[in-house]
Design an enzyme around this catalytic site. Structure first.
Site, PDB file in Angstrom:
ATOM      1  N   ASP A   1       2.536  35.725  68.240  1.00  0.00           N
ATOM      2  CA  ASP A   1       3.478  34.830  67.590  1.00  0.00           C
ATOM      3  C   ASP A   1       4.541  34.464  68.623  1.00  0.00           C
ATOM      4  OD1 ASP A   1       2.066  35.386  65.303  1.00  0.00           O
ATOM      5  OD2 ASP A   1       3.761  36.210  64.180  1.00  0.00           O
TER       6      ASP A   1
ATOM      7  N   SER B   1      10.818  39.076  74.270  1.00  0.00           N
ATOM      8  CA  SER B   1       9.917  39.222  75.403  1.00  0.00           C
ATOM      9  C   SER B   1       9.093  37.962  75.599  1.00  0.00           C
ATOM     10  CB  SER B   1       9.000  40.428  75.192  1.00  0.00           C
ATOM     11  OG  SER B   1       9.775  41.594  74.944  1.00  0.00           O
TER      12      SER B   1
END
Length: 294
Positions: free
Chosen positions: A113, A253
């Site tokens: 995602d 991240s």
């Protein structure tokens, strides 16, 4: 380094401006003298280690309900469980059926995602990852390896703290050993002025997926600046599309894929939006490109 707000295209193609709490904090730390003054101690090893330990304690669970409300996270998408720490919640697993991985051999899928940008790799190719500008050679620190991806594509999947932080293998194949690149942080005088340059590179690691349908795919994970941690599950083995490859511990991240010339073509709207500095929201397993026709 000037921070810029992110523009996002959702699944319907509607473009919206995103300026989350995470973005506001990073903007303060990078763009303002006081923020940069705070930044240096925050990235010291002992500080990050203490932060990681705190997020692994049972007491850190108290932050979970507030985080869910603040980021409007739909918990129906995740396996029901009682979390033992904040990091246990952060690395939560999806419920069965919450994401479907495209199985067509010609479908090139998203590993996670996130918010996707795609760029053609040529001599002028420069891109930003976590507020730092890179070329493919500087990203890899390996000019010869970078040449193997000339005229291919770089796929940048930016994960926010509210996203699902587990990621998958994008195709069947053989995964090589990993190469790890340590992070670098340097600033000489953080209070000199409001736009004093900061040089940094985040910790990152990569492996080559010798894939069944798309050639040699370079798969890179980039850790967060503070307490983010890359946790890959395996290397030097056969893998299958949709198999969980690893996860990040706490922190926004990034996942980067490099594909070779003549192997994969992105959806046209992805390249068009990326040129306009617009990211596209994608889900794990979603088709984002196609195998090139021979």
């Amino acid at each position: 380094m000037l921070f810029r707000s992110h523009h996002i295209a959702d699944s319907t193609g509607r473009i919206k401006k995103q300026h989350s709490l995470q973005d506001k904090v990073l903007s303060f730390l990078y763009d303002h003298a006081v923020g940069r003054l705070l930044l240096r101690p925050l990235v010291m090893p002992w500080v990050t280690k203490c932060g990681a330990k705190l997020l692994n304690t049972k007491a850190s669970c108290m932050f979970v309900p507030l985080f869910i409300r603040t980021h409007s996270i739909c918990m129906k998408d995740y396996e029901p469980k009682k979390y033992s720490s904040y990091n246990d919640f952060f690395t939560r697993k999806l419920a069965k059926g919450a994401r479907l991985v495209a199985k067509e051999p010609e479908a090139f899928v998203s590993p996670c995602d996130g918010r996707l940008s795609v760029y053609r790799i040529d001599q002028n190719c420069k891109f930003t990852v976590k507020h730092t500008e890179y070329t493919v050679p500087s990203l890899l620190r390996d000019a010869k390896l970078a040449d193997a991806y000339a005229n291919g594509y770089v796929w940048i999947f930016r994960l926010c703290v509210s996203d699902y932080h587990r990621y998958i293998c994008v195709d069947d194949g053989y995964l090589s050993a990993y190469r790890k690149i340590p992070g670098v942080f340097h600033t000489v005088n953080p209070v000199a002025n409001d736009h004093f340059p900061i040089y940094k590179e985040n910790t990152r690691e990569y492996a080559i997926l010798h894939s069944k349908h798309f050639g040699k795919i370079l798969c890179m994970e980039v850790g967060a600046l503070f307490v983010g941690k890359i946790e890959n599950h395996f290397a030097k083995c056969k893998v299958v599309r949709g198999e969980e490859k690893g996860n990040f511990a706490f922190g926004g991240s990034t996942i980067i894929l490099l594909t070779q010339a003549g192997r994969v073509v992105p959806k046209p709207e992805l390249c068009k939006r990326s040129k306009q500095a617009v990211e596209t929201e994608v889900k794990l397993g979603e088709r984002v490109g196609s195998r090139c026709k021979v």
